[in-house]
Scaffold this motif. Structure first.
Motif, short mmCIF file in Angstrom:
data_model
loop_
_atom_site.label_atom_id
_atom_site.label_comp_id
_atom_site.label_asym_id
_atom_site.label_seq_id
_atom_site.Cartn_x
_atom_site.Cartn_y
_atom_site.Cartn_z
N LYS A 11 0.83 -1.21 0.00
CA LYS A 11 0.00 0.00 0.00
C LYS A 11 0.87 1.26 0.00
O LYS A 11 0.56 2.23 -0.70
N ALA A 12 1.95 1.24 0.74
CA ALA A 12 2.86 2.39 0.76
C ALA A 12 3.42 2.66 -0.63
O ALA A 12 3.58 3.83 -1.03
N ILE A 13 3.69 1.61 -1.39
CA ILE A 13 4.20 1.77 -2.75
C ILE A 13 3.13 2.35 -3.66
O ILE A 13 3.38 3.31 -4.40
N ILE A 14 1.93 1.78 -3.64
CA ILE A 14 0.91 2.19 -4.60
C ILE A 14 0.28 3.54 -4.26
O ILE A 14 -0.30 4.18 -5.13
N THR A 15 0.43 4.00 -3.03
CA THR A 15 -0.12 5.30 -2.63
C THR A 15 0.41 6.42 -3.52
O THR A 15 -0.33 7.34 -3.87
N THR A 16 1.65 6.33 -3.91
CA THR A 16 2.27 7.34 -4.76
C THR A 16 1.59 7.46 -6.11
O THR A 16 1.52 8.54 -6.69
N TYR A 17 1.05 6.35 -6.62
CA TYR A 17 0.52 6.30 -7.98
C TYR A 17 -1.00 6.33 -8.06
O TYR A 17 -1.55 6.59 -9.12
N ALA A 18 -1.69 6.02 -6.97
CA ALA A 18 -3.15 5.93 -7.00
C ALA A 18 -3.80 7.29 -7.19
O ALA A 18 -3.44 8.26 -6.53
N GLN A 19 -4.75 7.36 -8.10
CA GLN A 19 -5.50 8.59 -8.36
C GLN A 19 -6.79 8.63 -7.53
O GLN A 19 -7.33 9.69 -7.27
N GLU A 20 -7.27 7.47 -7.13
CA GLU A 20 -8.55 7.35 -6.42
C GLU A 20 -8.27 7.09 -4.94
O GLU A 20 -8.08 5.96 -4.52
N THR A 21 -8.26 8.15 -4.14
CA THR A 21 -7.88 8.02 -2.73
C THR A 21 -8.92 7.29 -1.90
O THR A 21 -8.59 6.64 -0.91
N ASP A 22 -10.21 7.35 -2.29
CA ASP A 22 -11.24 6.64 -1.54
C ASP A 22 -11.04 5.13 -1.65
O ASP A 22 -11.12 4.41 -0.66
N LYS A 35 -8.86 -0.21 -12.57
CA LYS A 35 -10.26 0.18 -12.46
C LYS A 35 -10.57 0.94 -11.18
O LYS A 35 -11.29 1.94 -11.21
N ASP A 36 -10.07 0.45 -10.05
CA ASP A 36 -10.43 1.05 -8.76
C ASP A 36 -9.51 2.20 -8.35
O ASP A 36 -9.98 3.22 -7.85
N LEU A 37 -8.22 2.02 -8.55
CA LEU A 37 -7.26 3.03 -8.10
C LEU A 37 -6.88 4.03 -9.19
O LEU A 37 -6.18 4.99 -8.94
N LYS A 38 -7.34 3.74 -10.43
CA LYS A 38 -7.08 4.63 -11.58
C LYS A 38 -5.58 4.83 -11.82
O LYS A 38 -5.12 5.93 -12.13
N ILE A 39 -4.83 3.74 -11.70
CA ILE A 39 -3.40 3.77 -11.98
C ILE A 39 -3.20 3.41 -13.45
O ILE A 39 -3.73 2.40 -13.92
#
Length: 87
Positions: A11-22, A35-39
């Protein structure tokens, strides 16, 4: 390494790239990176490289193509870590 620790590090890694914070805040094994994180696909490659560095593993192209959800990523990381332990 147990699954909660592995998930936290991922999660710490993908936080940098995720567009969908919810979606990031409610991360589950079913969460889809695209689809969910909009990466985007270019950032998926960055995530793979970051995962390789973080966990000291090498992810082959076949594994990379399956790494589309949090659950799949965790399974691949666990398998690669287990393979490293056997070597």
């Amino acid at each position: 390494m147990d699954k909660p620790e592995l998930t936290s590090r991922l999660k710490a890694i993908i936080t940098t790239y995720a567009q969908e914070t919810d979606a990031l805040a409610h991360l589950t094994e079913e969460t889809d990176f695209i689809k969910d994180l909009k990466i985007n696909s270019a950032n998926l490659v960055d995530i793979v490289l970051d995962v390789e560095e973080e966990f000291g593993i090498e992810i082959d192209n076949d594994s990379m193509s399956r790494m589309l959800t949090v659950g799949a990523a965790i399974e691949i990381i666990e398998a690669k870590l287990a393979a490293n332990d056997r070597e």
